[in-house]
Every structure is written in C-alpha cells, then in structure tokens.
Design a protein around this motif. Structure first.
Motif, short mmCIF file in Angstrom:
data_model
loop_
_atom_site.label_atom_id
_atom_site.label_comp_id
_atom_site.label_asym_id
_atom_site.label_seq_id
_atom_site.Cartn_x
_atom_site.Cartn_y
_atom_site.Cartn_z
N LEU A 299 28.40 2.60 -5.20
CA LEU A 299 27.16 2.07 -4.64
C LEU A 299 27.48 0.93 -3.67
N LYS A 300 27.23 1.17 -2.38
CA LYS A 300 27.43 0.08 -1.43
C LYS A 300 26.34 -0.96 -1.61
N GLY A 301 25.16 -0.50 -1.90
CA GLY A 301 24.03 -1.40 -2.10
C GLY A 301 22.76 -0.71 -1.71
N GLY A 302 21.71 -1.50 -1.50
CA GLY A 302 20.44 -0.89 -1.15
C GLY A 302 19.41 -1.92 -0.81
N VAL A 303 18.25 -1.41 -0.44
CA VAL A 303 17.16 -2.30 -0.07
C VAL A 303 15.95 -1.98 -0.95
N VAL A 304 15.40 -3.02 -1.57
CA VAL A 304 14.13 -2.86 -2.26
C VAL A 304 13.06 -3.17 -1.23
N CYS A 305 12.45 -2.11 -0.70
CA CYS A 305 11.52 -2.27 0.43
C CYS A 305 10.11 -2.19 -0.08
N TYR A 306 9.68 -3.30 -0.73
CA TYR A 306 8.40 -3.25 -1.42
C TYR A 306 7.21 -3.40 -0.48
N THR A 307 7.45 -3.92 0.72
CA THR A 307 6.35 -4.07 1.68
C THR A 307 6.60 -3.21 2.90
N ASN A 308 5.54 -2.88 3.62
CA ASN A 308 5.68 -2.10 4.86
C ASN A 308 6.55 -2.85 5.86
N VAL A 317 11.84 2.19 9.59
CA VAL A 317 10.89 3.30 9.52
C VAL A 317 9.96 3.13 10.72
N SER A 318 9.64 4.24 11.41
CA SER A 318 8.88 4.09 12.66
C SER A 318 7.43 3.70 12.36
N LYS A 319 6.91 2.87 13.24
CA LYS A 319 5.51 2.42 13.14
C LYS A 319 4.57 3.62 13.15
N VAL A 320 4.94 4.65 13.91
CA VAL A 320 4.09 5.84 14.04
C VAL A 320 3.98 6.56 12.70
N THR A 321 5.13 6.71 12.02
CA THR A 321 5.12 7.35 10.70
C THR A 321 4.18 6.61 9.76
N ILE A 322 4.35 5.28 9.72
CA ILE A 322 3.53 4.50 8.79
C ILE A 322 2.05 4.59 9.16
N ALA A 323 1.75 4.51 10.46
CA ALA A 323 0.35 4.54 10.88
C ALA A 323 -0.28 5.91 10.66
N LYS A 324 0.45 6.99 10.99
CA LYS A 324 -0.15 8.33 10.94
C LYS A 324 -0.06 8.97 9.56
N SER A 334 11.94 10.53 4.04
CA SER A 334 13.05 11.07 4.82
C SER A 334 13.70 9.97 5.67
N GLU A 335 12.88 9.20 6.38
CA GLU A 335 13.44 8.13 7.23
C GLU A 335 14.14 7.06 6.37
N VAL A 355 3.12 6.12 -5.41
CA VAL A 355 2.03 5.31 -5.97
C VAL A 355 2.27 5.13 -7.47
N ALA A 356 2.79 3.97 -7.85
CA ALA A 356 3.09 3.74 -9.26
C ALA A 356 1.80 3.55 -10.07
N GLY A 357 0.80 2.97 -9.45
CA GLY A 357 -0.45 2.67 -10.14
C GLY A 357 -0.48 1.19 -10.50
N PRO A 358 -1.53 0.67 -11.08
CA PRO A 358 -2.71 1.41 -11.56
C PRO A 358 -3.67 1.86 -10.45
N GLY A 359 -3.61 1.28 -9.26
CA GLY A 359 -4.57 1.66 -8.21
C GLY A 359 -4.02 2.74 -7.28
N GLU A 360 -4.89 3.42 -6.56
CA GLU A 360 -4.48 4.37 -5.52
C GLU A 360 -3.83 3.63 -4.36
N LEU A 361 -3.16 4.37 -3.50
CA LEU A 361 -2.58 3.78 -2.30
C LEU A 361 -2.76 4.78 -1.17
N GLU A 362 -3.24 4.32 -0.04
CA GLU A 362 -3.47 5.17 1.13
C GLU A 362 -4.31 6.39 0.76
N GLY A 363 -5.20 6.25 -0.22
CA GLY A 363 -6.04 7.37 -0.65
C GLY A 363 -5.30 8.42 -1.44
#
Lengths: 410, 410
Positions: A299-308, A317-324, A334-335, A355-363
């Motif tokens: 394991l070289k390591g990794g990123v915990v990317c909890y926020t956009n 990650v491309s802005k377009v992917t996140i927006a669309k 994939s990205e 979506v881990a919960g308890p709430g929905e995310l992005e519908g």
C-alpha cells in the motif's frame, strides 16, 4: 463422554464480562465429539461453587472449570475441589519454576501468594501455561474427569489447544483423531448455498459438513474422523471437490482467513502496489489493509476524499462529472480509482463512493455504492445497493471491494 | 430477590454463539439491586430443561429464561414451564394481532406455527415485543417469579429495558428507583484513579461508586437509589463534584460516549474543519470519525501516507527531515499536520507517525508514536511509547490523538 463447563467468577454474574470461554470450549469439544449439555456460571463463593460441582457430578462425567486459579484469596477453585474430593494440594516444582521465570521475564516482583499458583491437585496431570502463571490440570477419578483452566481467554485458549485437547483425546475410547477444514465463501447467501449442496450435507457422514453464516460470509466446516491423518485428509479432499463443482465460484479461502488477508497475500505474491481513494468508507479499507505487517511494501497510501473539494482538488475528478452525474456515480468511482493510482504511482487503484446514510445524497437512496478498480489502465466499476445501517453499508462496501479486486487479480 | 438466568438453546452448547444475554441481564439486574448468583445454559431438550428449572427453583426466587419462544418444534420453553407448573397456555389476542401486523409490515406469509407464538402462560403479564414476534411474559407464584424473554438480543434487550425492568421494579419491596451516571476518564490508570478516590469509594453508600477499566479507559459508575429522581440526581452531583476535585483533569464525558464522539461534537460546536495525515494508523482515525453522520461537514478528508514517497510527494515533508530525523520523528509529525491542513484548506490538521510493529523502524522501538496537531498556525507534537501489539499500538494512537486534540480545543 458428556461434559459440563463451569465458569467461576463474580465478574460474570455482575455482567462485567461475557463468558466467551464457554463458547470456545464448546466449539472445541464438539469438534472432538464430546457432547456439552450444560454451562454453569457461579461466583467466587466456596459454598455455591461446591453445590454446583455436586450438581455437575450428578449429570456429567467431564467437568471443565474456567477461572479461580489466580493468586488472591478470592481464587478458590482448586481449594474447593480439593476439599470436596478429599485430595491434597501439592507444590509442582515445574510450575513454580515457570512462575519464577515469568516474573523475571516481565521484570516484576514475585509475592508469596504467587507461590499458591504452583499448587496442584495431588495426582493430576499438569497443563502448562505458556501465556501466564496459573497452570491448568486434569484429574481423573473412577467416575469423573475434572479439568481446571485459567480464566483469561489469552491463557486458557492456547493452553486448551496445546495441552488440554490432547489430554482429553487420550481419555476418549477410540484412537481416531479429528481433522477439520473450513471453506469460506463470499457472494452467496447461506440459504442458497445450503440448497445447492443439501443432498451432500444429508448424505455425508465422514466428513460431516456444517454450514455457518456470519458477517455476510458463509463457511462450511468439513470434519473427518480417522486414525490416520492422510486418510482423513483424502476424505475431506473428496467432499471438497464435490462442493467446489457446485459452488466453487464463491470460494475464497481456507480456515482462519478473511477477504482482506487473501487480497493482501495475492498482491504480495503478484508484487503489485496499491493506492486507495475512499469517500464512503472514510479510511476503513486502508485501516484493515494496514492491519497486516508488511502492508507498507504494497500500500503506497491513499486519500480519504470525504468532500467534493478534496475529490476535485487532490484527486482531479472533473467538475463536469460532479455537476452532471454526481459523486455517487460510476464515472466518479472510475476517475477516483484511476487518478489515485496515477497520483501515487501505484499498479492498482481502488475507490469507494456512495451513500452510507442515514440521509440520501444527490437523490440516491441510502446504500447505493460504487466501487472502482483500476489496474494498469484497465478500469472496472461495480454498483451495489445495500440498504443497511450506515456502519453496515461501509463494512459491506469494504468486503465487496476486497472481493472484487481479488477476483480481478485471480 | 436472588436471580438465576437460564439460557435455552443448543446453539450455545455447540459454541456457535456466545451468551451475551446473560451479561446484559446481569448488568441490568445489578443496577436495580437484584443479585444474580447463577447462569445456566441448557439445550432444546424438555427433560434437561425441566431438570435445570427444578434446580433453579431450589436456589433462586427470580428465574429468567432467554430463548426457546420461537415458532418451531424445537422451541419449548413455555411448554416445559407450563407442564412443570400445571398451567395452561392461552392465546393472547393482542400478541396475535401484533404477530399478524409484523407479517404484513415485512410482506411475509404467516404460517400456522406462528400462531403458537401468541400463546402465553395463563395468568402471566405479557411483555410486548417491539422488534419481533414472540411476546415475553412474567408469571408470579407464591414462591417464585418466572420471566420468559426471547433469545435474539435485538428483541430481548429492548423488551427488557422497556417492559421487563419496570415489571420487576413493581415486584421489589421498595418504591425506590435506581439512577446511574457513568463518568469516563482517559489518561489515568485504573489503579491510580482508584487510589486517588479510595476513601470516597469506601465511604459512599448512596450513590455507590463502581470503577471499571476497559480499552485504556476507566469509568466510574455512580448509582443512587431514591424515590424522587431530583433527589437522586443531586446525590450524584455531590459525589461527582468530590471526584472532579481530585481527578477532574482526566474526565472527558458522560455515559455512552467515546473520545472520538466528544471530539466530533467539539469540532461541530466550534464549526471547525479537519484534515488528517495518517501513516501509523493507516486510516483508522478517519474511519472512526466518519462513523458519525454529518462527518462530511467537518472532515474535509485526509491522506494515508503509508510510504515515504507519499509523505514527500503528496504531503511535501522535506527530504532533509526524512533523511536526518526519519519519518518517526517530531519534525515529520509536525510537517505532516501542518501540510495536510494547508493542502486540504482545513482549520485543524492532525497527524500520526510511528512504529506499529512487529519490527523496528529507523532503529526506533516498536510502539514509538508521534502525534501532531496543527491549529491555524499553532502546531504541537506529543511523543508516546506504547509497546503493545501492532493493533494495540494503532488503537491507542487513535485514542491519544482524539484526546490530545480534544484537550487543545477545550
């Protein structure tokens, strides 16, 4: 031989600890064909201990005690049994030397009451304690066998496996030994697996086949009895083959292993390095992977990317992917897998978003999970809908991620 | 009132599951002042069940059964007790309606043997099952009370807390109620804490003070008895104040909480964002932090920097630091905490670096740990020497990290 397990200790009756010793011993005794019909728990009280001992003698011929072998005046298992049977307690020189060595090794001062721990029931077979001070013992009379084991599981379990089991096997009527092998399956439910091999389970007598489900996995324990280890092993091989013909696709490992451990060994064997992007799982995958010594070579390591923000800024990650499509999407998984592999210059990238919960995310509903794997330019994403609790969804995602990558590397 | 807990189920005697019900009930009974002197486990066999029931009657006046209330022919707790006491089983209409509703809710087909679950011992008080089908019950004779509870902990525990405990309190001789409060401490050993307040423990009768150590933490449970909740609460407040005067520095929270949860709440309350650099702990800190819903508003993310390469390349630790002082150093922990905070544009950065084991690293012994905290330009590093197993060292590092940051924010 019918056994009863008596745990001695007021802490059990106060609910401060749970009696895992009874579970462990029951499982071990079942494997060597000894029936356990009763468990009893009693406090550090000589009258009540003597009373449960008498009840046990009336219904069981093997009585196994755990606990009450310590140095303090509360510890009275040996003393109570000695009184009851009219036996003396005698000093065991070997046990005394072990206790003295134990104190030397741990740099602590030995007190007089530690000598008490070297006393054994006259005429008993001593079971050595490799992880503590109090020796265990096995005493046999014409009608009963009494086995005394220490209370702490880290002393009791190895003592039983190393010395206790063999001492009991010596008392069994046959010269057959018990051999067992556990087959572990993932991605198939217990009911389905049982249905697939129901006829085998019903027909099989030696070895027997026992299914058990836990934590989203199913295991089959194959247990053979024979006087010759090689023959027992061949008997197990034959049945294993029949099982693999039907459900071999879901098999992932033998005995005490886990999906993560198999993945670790596979990456080690292929000499591949790994990088991780964890959104949903918040570090859980890497935490489990780094449990194994030598993880730093893979394991070289990794990123915990909890926020956009971190997904965009650090993992590109491309802005377009996140927006669309949103962050809970095949494209984002994939990205993340590709980009973390490139960022850390690793052979393999794995990503978790969902979506881990308890709430929905992005519908998207709770339990929606995308896992991405990128291996030298080839990327694969799988979608899952779990729908459990927040923690269950995270745990299941890590298991499925390990399984997915393991399959791709096999 | 002296109690005995009888668990019914062959799966316990085969070692397939552990008897957590006995632990749970013992703890609950201790809290309301009922002594538990025996636990018994017996299989799904009517003769042996009847025999242990008779033994229990000879030594206990409250007998609590768990398990054996299911729909199949194996489940025979009610039937055996009814036979033994010469009582009839009668249909409880309310329980039947609940069972029918349960099937509607879960979209499953109700079979005839599910009706069996609505049968109760004639004259007993029904304990409603809010999480399953089998109702519990409490039957009292002139000499004994018999409480029957379902086996699955997720049904049994809420049933006991919601209905069982109140039913027992109604049988106790006093109108006093029991109130308890748990104080949680970190950074002080059990023996030291006990020594500091030994006189208080010895003097105190109402509330009582009960210390318990687990996982590197120590808790004190203060339990008061009174008919008025307000008075009980004041009695606890008084003792709490005396305890805080002596060891208040080590206190971190009340009742069911954890260092991580307190840290989570503190960051939430201060509206601060967090970023993490985890070498030693491999993601464990963030995994625990993201257990809490809403973590995404606080934790921006982090880097699992398991290799020197990732420390240098992603987190910009200087080559000089690594070459001269090594990655297990105060300087490296400091740079990691500062740089991850800057990289992810967070208010607070925390870092973990050290030697988890089993081997040494950079000539530094196993268990050497540096934890760095960077808050808006102010950076602090603490060094620890743990020296446990690989997993223990990682777990302790996460606890100490949470504690260190919590203290700095308080």
């Amino acid at each position: 031989m019918n056994a009863e397990i008596i745990a001695v200790g007021s802490e059990l009756l106060l609910g401060q600890i749970v009696n895992t010793n009874a579970k462990f011993l029951s499982q071990q005794l079942a494997e060597i064909g000894i029936n356990v019909y009763h468990h009893t728990v009693v406090g550090d009280n000589p009258d009540r201990l003597r009373s449960v001992l008498e009840i046990a003698e009336s219904r069981s011929n093997l009585i196994i005690f755990t606990g009450g072998l310590g140095p303090t005046k509360d510890d009275l298992t040996k003393e109570t049994i000695a009184n009851h049977l009219g036996k003396k307690l005698v000093l065991d020189e070997y046990a005394l030397t072990s206790i003295e060595n134990y104190f030397k090794k741990t740099n602590r001062l030995m007190t007089d009451n530690n000598r008490k721990q070297a006393l054994i029931l006259e005429g008993s077979l001593v079971l050595q304690n490799d992880h503590g001070m109090a020796p265990g013992m096995l005493l046999s009379t014409d009608t009963h066998s009494y086995m005394l084991l220490p209370g702490p599981p880290k002393e009791m379990e190895p003592m039983f496996l190393q010395y206790g089991q063999a001492a009991l096997l010596g008392k069994l009527d046959s010269n057959e030994q018990i051999f067992s092998r556990v087959l572990r399956f993932f991605g198939i439910g217990e009911a389905t697996l049982e249905t697939e091999i129901e006829d085998l389970i019903d027909e099989q007598k030696n070895p027997t086949i026992a299914p058990l489900a836990s934590d989203g996995e199913v295991t089959l324990r194959l247990t053979a009895k024979h006087s010759l280890p090689d023959v027992a092993s061949s008997l197990i091989d034959e049945v294993e083959k029949k099982i693999f013909d039907r459900v071999g696709d879901y098999f992932y490992g033998y005995d005490q292993t886990s999906l993560m451990e198999e993945l670790f060994k596979k990456l080690q064997q292929l000499d591949l390095t790994l990088a991780c992007a964890e959104s949903l799982t918040g570090g859980m995958f890497q935490q489990q992977f780094t449990h194994f010594p030598g993880a730093g070579n893979i394991l070289k390591g990794g990123v915990v990317c909890y926020t956009n923000e971190v997904k965009e800024k650090v993992l590109k990650v491309s802005k377009v992917t996140i927006a669309k499509q949103g962050v809970v999407s095949e494209a984002c998984a994939s990205e993340l897998a590709e980009n973390v592999r490139e960022l850390l210059d690793a052979d393999v990238g794995i990503s978790f978003t969902g979506v881990a919960g308890p709430g929905e995310l992005e519908g998207k509903p709770v339990g929606t999970v995308y896992i991405g794997v990128s291996i030298k330019g080839k990327t694969k994403v799988e979608k899952f809908i779990f729908g459990g609790s927040r923690e269950q969804n995270r745990i299941r995602a890590v298991k499925h991620g390990s399984h997915l990558l393991l399959k791709m590397l096999s």
